[in-house]
Design a protein around this motif. Sequence first.
Motif, PDB file in Angstrom:
ATOM      1  N   ARG A  71      35.093  59.048  -8.999  1.00  0.00           N
ATOM      2  CA  ARG A  71      35.012  57.616  -8.707  1.00  0.00           C
ATOM      3  C   ARG A  71      35.420  57.330  -7.251  1.00  0.00           C
ATOM      4  O   ARG A  71      35.906  58.219  -6.552  1.00  0.00           O
ATOM      5  CB  ARG A  71      35.940  56.841  -9.649  1.00  0.00           C
ATOM      6  N   ILE A  72      35.207  56.081  -6.877  1.00  0.00           N
ATOM      7  CA  ILE A  72      35.725  55.630  -5.577  1.00  0.00           C
ATOM      8  C   ILE A  72      36.781  54.565  -5.869  1.00  0.00           C
ATOM      9  O   ILE A  72      36.531  53.648  -6.648  1.00  0.00           O
ATOM     10  CB  ILE A  72      34.635  55.004  -4.682  1.00  0.00           C
ATOM     11  N   VAL A  73      37.936  54.726  -5.255  1.00  0.00           N
ATOM     12  CA  VAL A  73      38.998  53.723  -5.416  1.00  0.00           C
ATOM     13  C   VAL A  73      39.139  52.987  -4.094  1.00  0.00           C
ATOM     14  O   VAL A  73      39.330  53.593  -3.046  1.00  0.00           O
ATOM     15  CB  VAL A  73      40.332  54.391  -5.813  1.00  0.00           C
ATOM     16  N   PHE A  74      38.985  51.676  -4.167  1.00  0.00           N
ATOM     17  CA  PHE A  74      39.134  50.823  -2.970  1.00  0.00           C
ATOM     18  C   PHE A  74      40.471  50.123  -3.096  1.00  0.00           C
ATOM     19  O   PHE A  74      40.715  49.444  -4.078  1.00  0.00           O
ATOM     20  CB  PHE A  74      38.042  49.759  -2.919  1.00  0.00           C
ATOM     21  N   LYS A  75      41.325  50.302  -2.100  1.00  0.00           N
ATOM     22  CA  LYS A  75      42.638  49.650  -2.139  1.00  0.00           C
ATOM     23  C   LYS A  75      42.831  48.810  -0.891  1.00  0.00           C
ATOM     24  O   LYS A  75      42.340  49.169   0.173  1.00  0.00           O
ATOM     25  CB  LYS A  75      43.746  50.702  -2.192  1.00  0.00           C
ATOM     26  N   GLY A  76      43.568  47.754  -1.037  1.00  0.00           N
ATOM     27  CA  GLY A  76      43.839  46.942   0.150  1.00  0.00           C
ATOM     28  C   GLY A  76      44.695  45.744  -0.151  1.00  0.00           C
ATOM     29  O   GLY A  76      45.076  45.494  -1.294  1.00  0.00           O
ATOM     30  N   GLY A  77      44.990  45.000   0.892  1.00  0.00           N
ATOM     31  CA  GLY A  77      45.793  43.791   0.725  1.00  0.00           C
ATOM     32  C   GLY A  77      47.079  43.874   1.489  1.00  0.00           C
ATOM     33  O   GLY A  77      47.811  44.847   1.342  1.00  0.00           O
ATOM     34  N   VAL A  78      47.336  42.861   2.306  1.00  0.00           N
ATOM     35  CA  VAL A  78      48.582  42.860   3.083  1.00  0.00           C
ATOM     36  C   VAL A  78      49.718  42.368   2.189  1.00  0.00           C
ATOM     37  O   VAL A  78      50.740  43.044   2.048  1.00  0.00           O
ATOM     38  CB  VAL A  78      48.441  41.965   4.333  1.00  0.00           C
ATOM     39  N   LEU A  79      49.517  41.230   1.550  1.00  0.00           N
ATOM     40  CA  LEU A  79      50.553  40.700   0.649  1.00  0.00           C
ATOM     41  C   LEU A  79      50.153  40.942  -0.808  1.00  0.00           C
ATOM     42  O   LEU A  79      50.886  41.546  -1.576  1.00  0.00           O
ATOM     43  CB  LEU A  79      50.759  39.206   0.915  1.00  0.00           C
ATOM     44  N   THR A  80      48.983  40.475  -1.183  1.00  0.00           N
ATOM     45  CA  THR A  80      48.481  40.718  -2.542  1.00  0.00           C
ATOM     46  C   THR A  80      47.681  42.006  -2.535  1.00  0.00           C
ATOM     47  O   THR A  80      46.744  42.148  -1.737  1.00  0.00           O
ATOM     48  CB  THR A  80      47.570  39.546  -2.976  1.00  0.00           C
ATOM     49  N   LYS A  81      48.045  42.915  -3.376  1.00  0.00           N
ATOM     50  CA  LYS A  81      47.364  44.211  -3.393  1.00  0.00           C
ATOM     51  C   LYS A  81      46.115  44.136  -4.272  1.00  0.00           C
ATOM     52  O   LYS A  81      46.186  43.701  -5.422  1.00  0.00           O
ATOM     53  CB  LYS A  81      48.303  45.316  -3.907  1.00  0.00           C
ATOM     54  N   GLN A  82      45.014  44.529  -3.714  1.00  0.00           N
ATOM     55  CA  GLN A  82      43.740  44.512  -4.437  1.00  0.00           C
ATOM     56  C   GLN A  82      43.319  45.953  -4.702  1.00  0.00           C
ATOM     57  O   GLN A  82      43.586  46.830  -3.895  1.00  0.00           O
ATOM     58  CB  GLN A  82      42.662  43.857  -3.578  1.00  0.00           C
ATOM     59  N   GLU A  83      42.621  46.152  -5.798  1.00  0.00           N
ATOM     60  CA  GLU A  83      42.134  47.501  -6.092  1.00  0.00           C
ATOM     61  C   GLU A  83      40.843  47.426  -6.888  1.00  0.00           C
ATOM     62  O   GLU A  83      40.694  46.595  -7.779  1.00  0.00           O
ATOM     63  CB  GLU A  83      43.189  48.285  -6.880  1.00  0.00           C
ATOM     64  N   ARG A  84      39.911  48.237  -6.531  1.00  0.00           N
ATOM     65  CA  ARG A  84      38.651  48.294  -7.266  1.00  0.00           C
ATOM     66  C   ARG A  84      38.337  49.761  -7.515  1.00  0.00           C
ATOM     67  O   ARG A  84      38.455  50.590  -6.609  1.00  0.00           O
ATOM     68  CB  ARG A  84      37.535  47.665  -6.430  1.00  0.00           C
ATOM     69  N   THR A  85      37.954  50.058  -8.741  1.00  0.00           N
ATOM     70  CA  THR A  85      37.573  51.428  -9.073  1.00  0.00           C
ATOM     71  C   THR A  85      36.108  51.414  -9.489  1.00  0.00           C
ATOM     72  O   THR A  85      35.700  50.582 -10.289  1.00  0.00           O
ATOM     73  CB  THR A  85      38.428  51.958 -10.236  1.00  0.00           C
ATOM     74  N   LEU A  86      35.377  52.297  -8.919  1.00  0.00           N
ATOM     75  CA  LEU A  86      33.946  52.331  -9.219  1.00  0.00           C
ATOM     76  C   LEU A  86      33.535  53.741  -9.591  1.00  0.00           C
ATOM     77  O   LEU A  86      33.677  54.668  -8.790  1.00  0.00           O
ATOM     78  CB  LEU A  86      33.161  51.847  -7.985  1.00  0.00           C
ATOM     79  N   ARG A  87      33.068  53.886 -10.837  1.00  0.00           N
ATOM     80  CA  ARG A  87      32.595  55.216 -11.267  1.00  0.00           C
ATOM     81  C   ARG A  87      31.181  55.425 -10.761  1.00  0.00           C
ATOM     82  O   ARG A  87      30.395  54.488 -10.681  1.00  0.00           O
ATOM     83  CB  ARG A  87      32.636  55.292 -12.790  1.00  0.00           C
ATOM     84  N   TYR A  88      30.875  56.655 -10.421  1.00  0.00           N
ATOM     85  CA  TYR A  88      29.576  56.926  -9.807  1.00  0.00           C
ATOM     86  C   TYR A  88      28.404  56.594 -10.723  1.00  0.00           C
ATOM     87  O   TYR A  88      27.350  56.203 -10.256  1.00  0.00           O
ATOM     88  CB  TYR A  88      29.489  58.385  -9.357  1.00  0.00           C
ATOM     89  N   ASP A  89      28.610  56.759 -12.052  1.00  0.00           N
ATOM     90  CA  ASP A  89      27.491  56.483 -12.950  1.00  0.00           C
ATOM     91  C   ASP A  89      27.197  54.981 -13.049  1.00  0.00           C
ATOM     92  O   ASP A  89      26.183  54.580 -13.598  1.00  0.00           O
ATOM     93  CB  ASP A  89      27.732  57.094 -14.341  1.00  0.00           C
ATOM     94  N   LYS A  90      28.122  54.162 -12.525  1.00  0.00           N
ATOM     95  CA  LYS A  90      27.900  52.714 -12.559  1.00  0.00           C
ATOM     96  C   LYS A  90      27.257  52.199 -11.269  1.00  0.00           C
ATOM     97  O   LYS A  90      26.960  51.017 -11.140  1.00  0.00           O
ATOM     98  CB  LYS A  90      29.236  51.961 -12.751  1.00  0.00           C
ATOM     99  N   VAL A  91      27.102  53.108 -10.300  1.00  0.00           N
ATOM    100  CA  VAL A  91      26.506  52.687  -9.028  1.00  0.00           C
ATOM    101  C   VAL A  91      24.985  52.666  -9.176  1.00  0.00           C
ATOM    102  O   VAL A  91      24.373  53.664  -9.546  1.00  0.00           O
ATOM    103  CB  VAL A  91      26.917  53.639  -7.878  1.00  0.00           C
ATOM    104  N   SER A  92      24.413  51.506  -8.904  1.00  0.00           N
ATOM    105  CA  SER A  92      22.957  51.418  -9.051  1.00  0.00           C
ATOM    106  C   SER A  92      22.249  51.539  -7.705  1.00  0.00           C
ATOM    107  O   SER A  92      21.090  51.901  -7.629  1.00  0.00           O
ATOM    108  CB  SER A  92      22.589  50.082  -9.700  1.00  0.00           C
TER     109      SER A  92
END
Lengths: 364, 293
Positions: B142-163
Amino acid sequence: MAGSPIDIIVFAPLAPLFGVILFWFIQLLFIESQKYLLSKIRPKHEPLCRFTNFLGILFQTICHALGYTVTKSGISSFYISINYGKVAPKKEKKGVFEWLSNGFLFIGPFFIPSSLLLICLYFLMSSGFDTSIPGTVIEMEYTFAGQMITFGTNLYTFSEGFFGFLFNIDLLHPAHFGFVLLLIFIGMGIRPSHIGEKKREKVDMLYDLKNIKNNILHKPLYLFILFLMSYVFFYVSLLLNQNWYVSLFSIVGWLSIIAIVSLAVTHIILLLIRTTDEIPGYWKFIPYVVILVSYVVMRLVFFLFPADFTNSTSLLAMILSTILSVILLLKYKTNKFKTKTPMKSLRKLKTEDETDVPRRIIRE
Amino acid sequence: MYQEELLENEQVEKVLSPHPLSFMRLQSLCIFLIVWGVLVGWFVNFSEYQEFFFENFWAVILVWGFGLLLVGVIASLITIRWSIFFLYLGVLVGGIAIMFWIGDQNDAGVFIPFYSVAMSIIGFLIVELYRRSHKYIISNQRIVFKGGVLTKQERTLRYDKVSDINSKQGILGQIFGFGTIIPISQSGFGLGSDSSFAAGGIQVGEKKAKFMGIFGGGREVQTPRARSYYELHGVHPYKDVKKIVERLVQGSVIVPYQQEQVAFQKEQVDIQKQMRDLLKKQTKSDDGETPKE
């Protein structure tokens, strides 16, 4: 008219043309030298080389687009990247229009970018744009020699004003500073060093000359018409006793001079980059800091203690202190200027004792 | 650092963060602030117009503020983000407030360049902090996207879900070798829309009886767009990362040939099951006993 009729009718119109070709060749040689320098620093400064290449392609593509606009072919697509540029016309025009747009593509990049600088100089320079009438310069009027001398005089007047401006440039003046930036950018991107991602199609002097030759030989009739038109223009200038003909070529000569100066300035910058690459660590940034600091300090000193020639003295101090800092860094931070033992005696020493010599040299 | 967050059999291929120049849109706001501040300083103190500005506080403020707000409006209209305008408005109001607080309005020509540089440095630092808050982890699953200076954001994307994968590289990216890759999920995450709207109004009646109407129309175009936290923003080296992502996505997609193979295997399993059932029935009838499972 003191010259022979053949001289005036046949040879005189060729004089400024030869002058322009001479300066253009000098420009080509400078471009070749710059490409060599860029190729030398490419491994360590890939982004800089990509940037210069992008500038070159940008100018080339704009010139091509200008060619299509002038010939009223229209532009259907305009694509540009750091490796490649492409302009497609709306209407595929053949004949003289195609020839003209190709002329813009092959010759335009040498003169059109520097015409931008010429426009800036018109507003920045106080003198140098005066053109002289042949009859007022020498006794010989519209002869080959007279035209050549008039052309040279025009170039000299411009160069005097241009160099005067450059040596007195005020880098704290926003317009002057902007001009220097433009001068450097145009010098760097006067021609792209390569087209395509892996230097498959190198654009060198021979490539340019071959393209221009092909364009000329492809339609010799158009070239003949062009020559005829310029001769007619010369005769009109002669009959009206005006300097239009030689002034037109003088402007092209000015553009060449501007391009050569911008290339010379870029050469100095590239040489500085190449030299500082040899200095290890963060020390290599010292000369660049010295450029900035020395100039600002000198200007501050002259602001507090007013004197004459403040701009040129500050510029000179900046150049000298940068050179000095580079030499000192090369001496103390690299192995350059360190061989105290002459090379011949070094070889002798090596034969005497193979292991001990290097240690002694390092200690020295 | 990321080991405890890994799934079973998961291996990290690359940990990335945006290139320092990938937020040039934000950095250019600070660059303009410096350039305009210094220009105003030069105009007021050293240019031929310095007499006009001499001890003329409001003239200096007017020139400085007009330039700032004009560029703010233009930039806001181009990027459709009014925050740029309000940012410049804040800088302007802040500058004026400080000058009044200090009580030295006559030195506005000296204050403005220094104030502009100081604000720009703060701006650069905030942009850098924002950039450093981004972290993209590309693993084999998968790809994990992390970020946020104050509020931490995170998105996980499995490759089989990528269109779909969208990638873009600007001129600066081409020069420095970075670019943005947007993996679009099947749910449409990673897609934005550009919409344009045109409206016109009409007023009928001159004195008391008035009628007013507005009519208009709009159109919307879907385009790959995501926040920098949810895309691989300005990753370097762009070409290598793109190749890795495409390989991993491709590796988790079943190609038509594989689909045929799976269908064929299913068919085989069904046949085997039928055969087993038949065998069981046969054995049952032969022995007269219930076969053990």
